[in-house]
Design an enzyme around this catalytic site. Structure first.
Site, mmCIF file in Angstrom:
data_model
loop_
_atom_site.group_PDB
_atom_site.id
_atom_site.type_symbol
_atom_site.label_atom_id
_atom_site.label_comp_id
_atom_site.label_asym_id
_atom_site.label_seq_id
_atom_site.Cartn_x
_atom_site.Cartn_y
_atom_site.Cartn_z
ATOM 1 N N CYS A 208 33.875 47.815 47.366
ATOM 2 C CA CYS A 208 32.738 47.485 48.013
ATOM 3 C C CYS A 208 32.203 48.374 48.973
ATOM 4 C CB CYS A 208 33.357 46.234 48.673
ATOM 5 S SG CYS A 208 34.727 45.912 49.658
ATOM 6 N N SER A 209 32.409 48.261 50.362
ATOM 7 C CA SER A 209 31.806 49.292 51.049
ATOM 8 C C SER A 209 32.706 49.445 52.422
ATOM 9 C CB SER A 209 30.337 48.545 51.730
ATOM 10 O OG SER A 209 30.416 47.352 52.263
HETATM 11 FE FE FE Z 1 35.186 47.456 50.592
#
Ligand code: FE
Length: 210
Positions: free
Chosen positions: A115-116
């Site tokens: 994800c991030s």
């Molecule tokens: Fe992540």
């Protein structure tokens, strides 16, 4: 290993009818938490403002200090969260925080393949490209290609190590100090330390931006 977003993850505000599935779901959960009295609108706004107040300047300061003070660097690399706390940078939301130093032989690049995940207290919000599927995939398959896209050609004899961030593990890269900056002080050096150099896709600047 658990891979969940930490409390510092935020969704973009915007008209709800334009939002995607996950953002709508996040807003729906927010509405329920407010309705049940778990948190207030003001709590959420305050937290969002706190998150927005964090910028890559924290990271740039830390890197500039590492460049100029070997003892500071040794302490920072050994115990980054304590050093952050001493400097008034609240890194308590980071579980494990790992500092990576680029050298002549090895350079590091950070990604979150799922994800991030990103060291937000140190670097602020991640850039959009960091969250893109293309970056997440390419960073692992061909990190040299990514760096080339950013304008950096890495010599073949330099080893590239890619680090996958998770909710439990966040990374900060100390880029190499640019040649010819021996006379500069911490405040001038800070201007050379870009966000992208601390993610590891670029080098630090050799001169401050115009
Ligand atoms: Fe992540």
């Amino acid at each position: 290993m658990a891979h969940e977003h930490g409390p510092d993850e935020q969704h973009e505000p915007g008209p709800r009818h334009e939002l995607g599935h996950w953002a709508k779901r996040a807003y729906a959960m927010r509405d329920i938490l407010i309705a049940k009295g778990v948190m207030t609108e003001a709590d959420i706004r305050q937290h969002a403002e706190f998150t927005e107040s964090k910028t890559p300047a924290n990271g740039a300061r830390l890197v500039a200090l590492c460049w100029t003070d070997p003892e500071f660097k040794a302490r920072f690399m050994a115990d980054p969260k304590t050093v952050c706390a001493e400097m008034g940078i609240d890194a308590s939301t980071l579980n494990e925080f790992v500092i990576l130093e680029n050298t002549e032989r090895v350079r590091h690049m950070v990604v979150c393949t799922l994800c991030s995940c990103y060291p937000r207290p140190i670097l602020g919000r991640p850039p959009d490209w960091y969250k893109s599927f293309n970056y997440r995939k390419r960073a692992v398959n061909d990190p040299r290609w990514i760096m080339r896209e950013f304008g950096l050609e890495v010599r073949e004899d330099v080893e590239v190590r890619v680090h996958d961030s998770t909710a439990d593990m966040r990374y900060l890269v100390i880029p190499a100090r640019p040649a010819g900056t021996e006379d500069l002080g911490v405040e001038e050096l800070e201007k050379l330390v870009t966000r992208d150099s601390m993610i590891g896709v670029m080098d630090a600047l050799s001169a401050p931006p115009e």
